[in-house]
Design an enzyme around this catalytic site. Structure first.
Site, PDB file in Angstrom:
ATOM      1  N   SER A   7      30.360 -55.940 -13.574  1.00  0.00           N
ATOM      2  CA  SER A   7      29.998 -54.769 -12.648  1.00  0.00           C
ATOM      3  C   SER A   7      31.373 -54.192 -12.696  1.00  0.00           C
ATOM      4  O   SER A   7      32.721 -54.379 -12.595  1.00  0.00           O
ATOM      5  CB  SER A   7      30.277 -55.502 -11.009  1.00  0.00           C
ATOM      6  N   MET A  35      27.783 -46.529  -3.858  1.00  0.00           N
ATOM      7  CA  MET A  35      27.853 -46.669  -2.487  1.00  0.00           C
ATOM      8  C   MET A  35      28.113 -45.568  -1.879  1.00  0.00           C
ATOM      9  O   MET A  35      28.936 -44.760  -2.293  1.00  0.00           O
ATOM     10  CB  MET A  35      29.039 -47.782  -2.187  1.00  0.00           C
ATOM     11  N   HIS A  64      22.696 -50.315  -9.247  1.00  0.00           N
ATOM     12  CA  HIS A  64      22.586 -50.840  -8.020  1.00  0.00           C
ATOM     13  C   HIS A  64      22.784 -49.828  -6.808  1.00  0.00           C
ATOM     14  O   HIS A  64      24.139 -49.458  -6.537  1.00  0.00           O
ATOM     15  CB  HIS A  64      23.499 -52.075  -7.782  1.00  0.00           C
TER      16      HIS A  64
END
Ligand code: DX5
Ligand code: ZN
Length: 218
Positions: A7, A35, A64
């Site tokens: 990540s 995010m 993601h």
């Protein structure tokens, strides 16, 4: 087969190109956390970063999305170079349309489940997705402690996949290192995300190799 997806959230953001180069040949995928300060209480990268690093890596880009409106932004991240788009079931009550749309763009699609969401919530979509992401921490921040009880959720999803005759990938994300990955891979996870344990290590490529060996040695 185990896939390791470091990540980038835990990398040195002033030197992304250098840090990616450290794991380029040892990792299988690169996990990119998006995010929006709404779905989770933190902000990270947008499509511009994904596009910029796309020119410096051949790794499979595992994006993601931790955002409130994944349907609005999926195309932007696909255009930026995503190979897989993962969005949260908690963000979209009826995900069928977005799943179909992402597949129509010829990229892989995954559904993510946060720790408090029961496994059963995603069973009816198993036949339509390439992967389920089981969050092993509450989404939003790197460097948290893995929640061991998530192993039971992984087992339940793997059992359901087997019942349906599917070999769906199960990815795990949050607080994972060589010391605890076996609990999750033995439960049925086969895509391992690791931020801190890879990019904060002295030797990130060595950390990827250690994770792989620990995940496979079950
Ligand atoms: C958390 C992110 C994770 C995070 C994992 O919301 O989805 O991908 O970067 O970082 P570590 O491995 O440090 O817990
Ligand atoms: Zn993530």
């Amino acid at each position: 087969m185990i896939r390791i997806s470091p990540s980038l959230l835990a990398a040195d953001w002033a030197n992304l190109q250098t840090d990616i180069a450290k794991i380029e040949t040892s990792a299988d995928w690169l996990h990119l956390d998006v995010m929006d300060a709404n779905f989770v209480p933190n902000m990270s990268m947008g499509p511009q970063v994904v596009e910029a690093i796309r020119h410096h890596s051949k790794l499979f880009f595992d994006v993601h999305l931790m955002i409130l409106d994944p349907a609005k932004y999926a195309d932007t991240f696909i255009d930026a170079g995503a190979d897989l788009i993962c969005f949260h079931i908690e963000a979209l009550e009826n995900p069928e349309e977005l799943i179909a749309h992402i597949k129509s763009r010829n990229v892989k699609v995954a559904l993510a489940v946060s720790p408090d969401t029961p496994a059963e919530r995603i069973y009816k979509y198993l036949k339509d997705v390439d992967m389920i992401l089981v969050m092993t921490v509450y989404p939003g921040f790197g460097g948290q402690k893995m929640i061991p009880a998530m192993a039971d959720k992984i087992k339940a999803i793997r059992t359901e996949c087997n019942r349906l005759g599917l070999d769906t990938l199960i990815e795990v994300d949050g607080g994972i290192g060589a010391g605890n990955v076996a609990l999750l891979s033995s439960a049925g996870a086969n895509v391992i995300v690791a931020g801190s344990s890879v990019f904060k290590a002295q030797n990130p490529a060595g950390a990827v190799a250690e994770l792989r060996a620990a995940a496979e040695n079950i």
